[in-house]
Motif scaffolding. Structure first.
Motif, PDB file in Angstrom:
ATOM      1  N   CYS A  62       0.846  -1.198   0.000  1.00  0.00           N
ATOM      2  CA  CYS A  62       0.000   0.000   0.000  1.00  0.00           C
ATOM      3  C   CYS A  62       0.882   1.248   0.000  1.00  0.00           C
ATOM      4  CB  CYS A  62      -0.889  -0.015   1.241  1.00  0.00           C
ATOM      5  SG  CYS A  62      -1.688   1.552   1.571  1.00  0.00           S
ATOM      6  N   GLU A  64       0.290   4.069   1.029  1.00  0.00           N
ATOM      7  CA  GLU A  64       0.151   4.909   2.218  1.00  0.00           C
ATOM      8  C   GLU A  64       0.862   4.294   3.418  1.00  0.00           C
ATOM      9  OE1 GLU A  64      -1.029   7.885   2.562  1.00  0.00           O
ATOM     10  OE2 GLU A  64      -1.960   8.164   0.602  1.00  0.00           O
ATOM     11  N   CYS A  65       0.453   3.078   3.779  1.00  0.00           N
ATOM     12  CA  CYS A  65       0.993   2.491   5.012  1.00  0.00           C
ATOM     13  C   CYS A  65       2.259   1.677   4.760  1.00  0.00           C
ATOM     14  CB  CYS A  65      -0.067   1.636   5.700  1.00  0.00           C
ATOM     15  SG  CYS A  65      -0.614   0.244   4.700  1.00  0.00           S
ATOM     16  N   ASN A  68       0.306  -3.111   4.093  1.00  0.00           N
ATOM     17  CA  ASN A  68      -0.673  -4.035   3.516  1.00  0.00           C
ATOM     18  C   ASN A  68      -0.383  -4.311   2.051  1.00  0.00           C
ATOM     19  OD1 ASN A  68      -2.003  -4.229   5.914  1.00  0.00           O
ATOM     20  ND2 ASN A  68      -3.485  -2.621   5.433  1.00  0.00           N
ATOM     21  N   CYS A  84      -4.597   0.339   0.435  1.00  0.00           N
ATOM     22  CA  CYS A  84      -5.394  -0.652   1.145  1.00  0.00           C
ATOM     23  C   CYS A  84      -6.672  -0.005   1.661  1.00  0.00           C
ATOM     24  CB  CYS A  84      -4.594  -1.273   2.283  1.00  0.00           C
ATOM     25  SG  CYS A  84      -4.384  -0.191   3.706  1.00  0.00           S
ATOM     26  N   CYS A  87      -6.436   2.478   4.638  1.00  0.00           N
ATOM     27  CA  CYS A  87      -5.846   3.775   4.287  1.00  0.00           C
ATOM     28  C   CYS A  87      -6.833   4.629   3.488  1.00  0.00           C
ATOM     29  CB  CYS A  87      -4.549   3.588   3.512  1.00  0.00           C
ATOM     30  SG  CYS A  87      -3.215   2.990   4.566  1.00  0.00           S
TER      31      CYS A  87
END
Ligand SMILES: [Zn+2]
Ligand SMILES: [Zn+2]
Length: 242
Positions: A62, A64-65, A68, A84, A87
């Motif tokens: 992902c 963002e994070c 994931n 994900c 997010c």
């Protein structure tokens, strides 16, 4: 990790015809050797196309994070964003979906821009508010915003455009108000003009000019009646003198 049994067949889903035992192939699911061969080829094809499991650590994460590897299917499939689900929820300022109207009103984009598949990905859904077959089009905010900032120069440019339009709106409101006022004044003036015309013809709003009372005899109840007559218009009144 499942033992792929030589890479291709999971022991649990071996073709029934090849189960250990005395069924003999073809007896359980009517599989022929040809079926089995074809199936095996399909499986091999499937496994060969899947990312090698030992490299799962290299699967896309992902954006963002960075953790994931299971993406929100709408973001991934439609908007081509590797994000994900959690997010997406955490960042509505980037991943919320906008209707076409919102794109036009909030970012001052036009129909031709929003209809251009080169510019935007979009998700189409049956429109819940429309009895027609028109489909609702949804856009992802970060894509719309990126384009709008480019179109208006920057975020500040977009703000400026907003102010410019608001000013335009209030100027239009002011202009409309002035026009209404003018219309009203003209109407009033027209009424005054008509009144004056009438007055010139018939004299000012009429105030009766009564004569001195004349004896009108007695009425049915035996009271004396006084009559007055307007010298100008001839209107007569009766008064009972008690
Ligand atoms: Zn994430
Ligand atoms: Zn009169």
């Amino acid at each position: 990790m499942t033992n792929l049994n030589g890479g291709y067949i999971n022991p649990q889903d071996r073709p029934s015809g090849f189960d250990d035992g005395d069924d003999g192939f073809g007896s359980k699911k009517q599989k022929t050797l040809e079926d089995w061969k074809r199936e095996q080829q399909e499986r091999r094809h499937l496994y060969e196309n899947a990312p090698p499991p030992e490299h799962i650590s290299q699967a896309p994460k992902c954006i963002e994070c960075q953790v994931n590897i299971e993406m929100d299917p709408v973001m991934d499939d439609i908007f081509k964003l590797k994000v994900c689900k959690s997010c997406v929820k955490q960042h509505p300022e980037k991943y919320s979906l906008l209707t076409k109207t919102e794109c036009k009103e909030d970012y001052f984009l036009t129909d031709p821009e929003l209809n251009d598949p080169e510019l935007f990905h979009k998700m189409e859904k049956p429109n819940p508010h429309s009895g027609t077959f028109a489909r609702m089009q949804l856009f992802v905010r970060c894509e719309v915003e990126r384009f709008a900032f480019k179109k208006w120069g920057s975020e500040e440019g977009l703000d400026k455009e907003w102010h410019r339009r608001e000013e335009g709106k209030s100027q239009r409101r002011e202009k409309k108000y002035q026009q209404e006022m003018l219309k009203m004044r003209m109407k009033t003036r027209a009424q005054e003009f008509t009144t004056r015309l009438k007055e010139r013809k018939h004299g000012k709003a009429h105030v009766h000019n009564f004569s001195a009372p004349i004896d009108g005899g007695t009425n049915d109840d035996g009271y004396q009646v006084l009559r007055r007559r307007c010298i100008d218009c001839g209107l007569e009144t009766e008064e009972v003198s008690i």
